[in-house]
Scaffold this active site. Structure first.
Site, PDB file in Angstrom:
ATOM      1  N   SER A 150      -5.152  -3.926   1.326  1.00  0.00           N
ATOM      2  CA  SER A 150      -6.110  -3.032   1.976  1.00  0.00           C
ATOM      3  C   SER A 150      -7.435  -3.148   1.250  1.00  0.00           C
ATOM      4  O   SER A 150      -7.479  -3.412   0.036  1.00  0.00           O
ATOM      5  CB  SER A 150      -5.627  -1.576   1.906  1.00  0.00           C
ATOM      6  OG  SER A 150      -6.650  -0.680   2.308  1.00  0.00           O
ATOM      7  N   TYR A 163      -3.043   5.479  -3.534  1.00  0.00           N
ATOM      8  CA  TYR A 163      -2.890   4.435  -2.510  1.00  0.00           C
ATOM      9  C   TYR A 163      -3.745   3.219  -2.855  1.00  0.00           C
ATOM     10  O   TYR A 163      -3.277   2.074  -2.807  1.00  0.00           O
ATOM     11  CB  TYR A 163      -3.290   4.989  -1.142  1.00  0.00           C
ATOM     12  CG  TYR A 163      -3.231   3.967  -0.025  1.00  0.00           C
ATOM     13  CD1 TYR A 163      -2.020   3.603   0.554  1.00  0.00           C
ATOM     14  CD2 TYR A 163      -4.392   3.356   0.442  1.00  0.00           C
ATOM     15  CE1 TYR A 163      -1.962   2.652   1.571  1.00  0.00           C
ATOM     16  CE2 TYR A 163      -4.346   2.416   1.452  1.00  0.00           C
ATOM     17  CZ  TYR A 163      -3.131   2.068   2.008  1.00  0.00           C
ATOM     18  OH  TYR A 163      -3.080   1.122   3.007  1.00  0.00           O
TER      19      TYR A 163
END
Length: 254
Positions: A150, A163
């Site tokens: 990501s 995250y």
């Protein structure tokens, strides 16, 4: 779209009942690959996807399991190889933000030990578990791996700093695993930014998202099909690319 004749090739894709995972399944089967489709046991979408693709004439099968559980991973990879007879491609797509609303970097109460443990086990150690179980089969077939990271792991911001840290780890591990698995197996990653319709873009409200997208050169969010196209290329082509993370952010907002 690019294409390739993948007759006889077998892919295992985690978290593949929806989103980027499902779009990748659809790209691969459209090019005659066989696909082992993984998602959590009990997810009704897994059986629905497999039934639909089989009805369309594709050779797919469901292999439910939780990448946070080592026993599940070993069993599902072994079952897929037993079913299809080989394994050529692994896509480590399963992951979770662990939250439906953004968590500020200073909100340590929400990012507690349990939150850390959950995200690290799924997002960071999960891909390791899958790679470890698949490694001998991938080396035998001289296959390829794609990890779904990501842009959060590159400091773009995300649902939480936890995250982001797990995705940063995947970007680093992609390079490490390329060295570990070479020369037989190529290991690369993509780093998606906004994924249209994913439900994961919790760092934006709708107005913020529209404003952000308006600043991108491509003027739209990425779709699962956009990301799947690059995964497909890294699996079926890209013979001299390994250890790389392809940033997919629509050109970057500024």
């Amino acid at each position: 779209m690019i294409s390739a004749d993948l007759s006889g090739k077998v892919a295992f894709i985690t978290g593949a009942a929806s989103g980027i995972g499902l779009a990748t399944v659809e790209r691969l089967v459209a090019n005659k690959a066989k696909v082992a489709i993984n998602d959590l046991a009990g997810n009704p979408r897994l059986d629905e996807v497999v039934a639909r693709l089989r009805a369309e004439g594709h050779d797919v099968a469901a292999f439910p399991g939780d990448v946070s559980k080592p026993g599940d991973v070993q069993a599902m990879i072994a079952a897929a190889v037993a079913h299809f007879g080989r394994l050529d491609y692994l896509v480590n797509n399963a992951g979770t933000p662990g939250t439906s609303s953004p968590i500020r970097a200073d909100d340590f109460a929400r990012m507690d030990e349990a939150f850390w443990a959950k995200l690290v086990s799924i997002n960071q150690i999960g891909p390791y578990r899958c790679l470890k179980a698949a490694a001998p089969h991938l080396k035998k077939s001289k296959g390829a791996v794609v990890n779904v990271a990501s842009t959060a792991g590159l400091g773009y911001g995300g649902s939480s700093s936890v995250y982001a840290s797990t995705k940063a780890a995947i970007i680093l591990l992609t390079t490490e695993w390329a060295h570990a698995m070479g020369p037989e197996v190529r290991v690369n990653a993509i780093a998606p930014n906004v994924v249209d319709g994913s439900g994961w873009d919790c760092r934006f409200d709708p107005d913020q998202l529209a404003q952000y997208v308006s600043k991108l050169p491509l003027k739209r969010p990425g779709t699962p099909a956009d990301y799947a196209e690059t995964i497909f290329y890294l699996l079926a082509g890209a013979p001299y690319i390994t250890g790389q993370t392809i940033v997919m952010d629509g050109g970057g907002a500024r």
